[in-house]
Write a protein that holds these residues in place. Structure first.
Motif, PDB file in Angstrom:
ATOM      1  N   UNK A  61       0.788  -1.249   0.108  1.00 16.38           N
ATOM      2  CA  UNK A  61       0.121   0.099  -0.026  1.00 16.38           C
ATOM      3  C   UNK A  61       0.935   1.356  -0.146  1.00 16.38           C
ATOM      4  N   UNK A  62       2.001   1.272   0.011  1.00 10.55           N
ATOM      5  CA  UNK A  62       3.051   2.360   0.044  1.00 10.55           C
ATOM      6  C   UNK A  62       3.277   2.876  -1.223  1.00 10.55           C
ATOM      7  N   UNK A  63       3.824   3.922  -1.388  1.00 13.03           N
ATOM      8  CA  UNK A  63       4.041   4.612  -2.806  1.00 13.03           C
ATOM      9  C   UNK A  63       5.210   4.120  -3.439  1.00 13.03           C
ATOM     10  N   UNK A  64       5.296   3.666  -4.735  1.00  8.13           N
ATOM     11  CA  UNK A  64       6.446   3.251  -5.413  1.00  8.13           C
ATOM     12  C   UNK A  64       6.174   3.439  -6.859  1.00  8.13           C
ATOM     13  N   UNK A  65       7.241   3.488  -7.642  1.00  2.00           N
ATOM     14  CA  UNK A  65       7.004   3.706  -9.097  1.00  2.00           C
ATOM     15  C   UNK A  65       6.276   2.903  -9.931  1.00  2.00           C
ATOM     16  N   UNK A  66       5.251   3.058 -10.526  1.00  3.63           N
ATOM     17  CA  UNK A  66       4.418   2.201 -11.373  1.00  3.63           C
ATOM     18  C   UNK A  66       4.457   2.851 -12.501  1.00  3.63           C
ATOM     19  N   UNK A  67       5.074   2.167 -13.743  1.00  2.00           N
ATOM     20  CA  UNK A  67       5.317   2.602 -15.084  1.00  2.00           C
ATOM     21  C   UNK A  67       3.818   2.504 -15.740  1.00  2.00           C
ATOM     22  N   UNK A  68       3.735   3.018 -16.792  1.00  2.18           N
ATOM     23  CA  UNK A  68       2.589   2.695 -17.756  1.00  2.18           C
ATOM     24  C   UNK A  68       2.398   1.390 -18.333  1.00  2.18           C
ATOM     25  N   UNK A  69       3.552   0.412 -18.416  1.00  7.64           N
ATOM     26  CA  UNK A  69       3.290  -0.869 -18.728  1.00  7.64           C
ATOM     27  C   UNK A  69       2.778  -1.601 -17.531  1.00  7.64           C
ATOM     28  N   UNK A  70       3.350  -1.602 -16.365  1.00  8.62           N
ATOM     29  CA  UNK A  70       2.889  -2.286 -15.317  1.00  8.62           C
ATOM     30  C   UNK A  70       1.376  -1.930 -15.056  1.00  8.62           C
ATOM     31  N   UNK A  71       0.897  -0.472 -15.178  1.00  9.78           N
ATOM     32  CA  UNK A  71      -0.759  -0.150 -15.306  1.00  9.78           C
ATOM     33  C   UNK A  71      -1.416  -1.078 -16.337  1.00  9.78           C
ATOM     34  N   UNK A  72      -0.713  -1.146 -17.720  1.00  7.44           N
ATOM     35  CA  UNK A  72      -1.462  -1.888 -18.604  1.00  7.44           C
ATOM     36  C   UNK A  72      -1.644  -3.341 -18.412  1.00  7.44           C
ATOM     37  N   UNK A  73      -0.577  -3.833 -17.835  1.00 15.34           N
ATOM     38  CA  UNK A  73      -0.781  -5.252 -17.431  1.00 15.34           C
ATOM     39  C   UNK A  73      -1.543  -5.536 -16.484  1.00 15.34           C
ATOM     40  N   UNK A  74      -2.012  -4.726 -15.318  1.00 14.93           N
ATOM     41  CA  UNK A  74      -2.736  -5.191 -14.351  1.00 14.93           C
ATOM     42  C   UNK A  74      -4.261  -4.776 -15.116  1.00 14.93           C
ATOM     43  N   UNK A  75      -4.271  -3.985 -15.979  1.00 11.61           N
ATOM     44  CA  UNK A  75      -5.680  -3.716 -16.679  1.00 11.61           C
ATOM     45  C   UNK A  75      -6.089  -5.140 -17.653  1.00 11.61           C
ATOM     46  N   UNK A  76      -5.084  -5.528 -18.155  1.00 10.59           N
ATOM     47  CA  UNK A  76      -5.057  -6.632 -18.778  1.00 10.59           C
ATOM     48  C   UNK A  76      -5.532  -8.228 -18.054  1.00 10.59           C
ATOM     49  N   UNK A  77      -4.888  -8.236 -16.916  1.00 13.14           N
ATOM     50  CA  UNK A  77      -5.442  -9.028 -15.825  1.00 13.14           C
ATOM     51  C   UNK A  77      -6.785  -8.921 -15.526  1.00 13.14           C
ATOM     52  N   UNK A  78      -7.085  -7.753 -15.177  1.00 14.98           N
ATOM     53  CA  UNK A  78      -8.400  -7.344 -14.889  1.00 14.98           C
ATOM     54  C   UNK A  78      -9.448  -8.138 -16.025  1.00 14.98           C
ATOM     55  N   UNK A  79      -9.183  -7.922 -17.173  1.00 18.13           N
ATOM     56  CA  UNK A  79      -9.880  -8.309 -18.317  1.00 18.13           C
ATOM     57  C   UNK A  79      -9.920  -9.833 -18.326  1.00 18.13           C
ATOM     58  N   UNK A  80      -8.940 -10.673 -18.084  1.00 16.91           N
ATOM     59  CA  UNK A  80      -9.006 -11.886 -17.861  1.00 16.91           C
ATOM     60  C   UNK A  80      -9.845 -12.205 -16.754  1.00 16.91           C
ATOM     61  N   UNK A  81      -9.803 -11.507 -15.665  1.00 21.27           N
ATOM     62  CA  UNK A  81     -10.983 -11.878 -14.550  1.00 21.27           C
ATOM     63  C   UNK A  81     -12.198 -11.747 -14.815  1.00 21.27           C
ATOM     64  N   UNK A  82     -12.609 -10.754 -15.656  1.00 19.40           N
ATOM     65  CA  UNK A  82     -13.944 -10.418 -16.063  1.00 19.40           C
ATOM     66  C   UNK A  82     -14.481 -11.589 -16.889  1.00 19.40           C
ATOM     67  N   UNK A  83     -13.515 -12.285 -17.904  1.00 20.06           N
ATOM     68  CA  UNK A  83     -13.896 -13.272 -18.618  1.00 20.06           C
ATOM     69  C   UNK A  83     -14.380 -14.532 -17.655  1.00 20.06           C
TER      70      UNK A  83
END
Length: 328
Positions: free
Chosen positions: A72-94
């Protein structure tokens, strides 16, 4: 043999730089991963390979990067890391779109095969949405490790070999330079943890079997690495000690901060009875004096009980990014 793991595996930022962006995209020839381990006699070849060095180096570098850090603490999150988590959320929705079917067997719901086929058919297009176009030639290798990371569609099971495939997928992204040295923390605490949530959902919804003999290669029925990484997060914690993690007031309060405690909370939600009986290997960890010893012990155990076991490694395939070729 176990001592070798702490001596030979890179854990420093200097050595992690050898992993990051080490592929020349202009000249590199990618290939579809293929089987190289056909019997126990091939394990020494694997242990001396470039792939073994890269994967173990990646695990230890991540382990070092997240030491003492909360999710829960602050750390660097790149655009690709954000996109990968969105992709995994899509897999979850399936999973929600493909509910389990009624069948006589209690375990191994056949609807998982429909979900798995959807991932297999769409993995390239999903990765194209998150990756730079210059990385598209690597899709045969990246897609393979991504698809293999969710379980086996024939046996409808999941185990540490599948978990390792997701680590291989992340390792390849570092080798390609898509993820960089400042992504090591987020690749674990954000991306790998999101992956963990998705595969837990798969295991629960489709009643997947533990691969092997009921979790013989894992710490709970399915996983190993969340405990390894999670123990690193807890090193030098002033209040939480190994003897404390079985207490409900500890894992309930701190599960959002620490991966290890999130796993303990989940186990207690899906299992009943005394913890020492249903999760004996984890119970034994509560007797270790500190988290640094837990962490170093789990690293040795992972090498001995996962990476050196033919029943697991026989299913791992090797391409150009994770090569069976010996270290130079």
């Amino acid at each position: 043999m176990a001592e070798k793991v702490t001596e030979s595996l890179p854990a420093s930022q200097n050595e992690s730089a050898q992993l990051e962006g080490c592929v020349d995209l202009d000249s590199h020839v990618f290939k579809t991963p293929q089987k190289e381990i056909s019997g126990p006699q091939d394990i020494p070849k694997w242990e001396k390979s470039q792939a073994y060095h890269d994967i173990t180096g990646f695990i230890l570098t991540v382990n070092d990067a997240i030491k003492g850090k909360k999710m829960t603490e602050n750390y660097h999150v790149s655009e690709l890391c954000e996109k990968l988590t969105v992709m995994l959320d899509e897999f979850s929705a399936w999973i929600d779109e493909i509910p389990p079917v009624e069948q006589p067997q209690r375990f191994g719901n056949k609807a998982f095969r429909d979900w798995f086929n959807k991932l297999k058919e769409n993995s390239d297009s999903c990765l194209k949405k998150v990756l730079d176009e210059k990385l598209f030639p690597a899709l045969p290798e990246l897609s393979h490790y991504l698809v293999e990371s969710v379980g086996n569609s024939t046996r409808i099971d999941y185990g540490t070999g599948h978990e390792m495939s997701f680590v291989a997928f992340l390792c390849c992204l570092f080798k390609l330079g898509a993820l960089r040295s400042d992504d090591f923390i987020a690749s674990c605490l954000k991306v790998f943890f999101k992956y963990l949530i998705v595969v837990r959902k798969l295991q629960t919804v489709y009643r997947m079997e533990p691969a092997g003999s009921h979790g013989v290669w894992s710490l709970d029925d399915y996983h190993f690495l969340p405990f390894l990484f999670g123990s690193s997060q807890l090193i030098n914690h002033p209040r939480i000690f190994p003897k404390s993690f079985v207490k409900p007031e500890i894992y309930e309060h701190f599960s959002k901060d620490y991966m290890f405690l999130s796993c303990i909370k989940y186990i207690n939600e899906v299992k009943t009875g005394p913890f020492a009986e249903h999760s004996n290997q984890l119970w034994n960890i509560s007797g270790v004096p500190n988290w640094a010893k837990v962490n170093s012990g789990l690293i040795k155990m992972y090498k001995a009980e996962v990476l050196s076991k033919h029943p697991i490694m026989q299913h791992f395939l090797f391409g150009s990014l994770l090569s069976i070729d010996p270290l130079p």
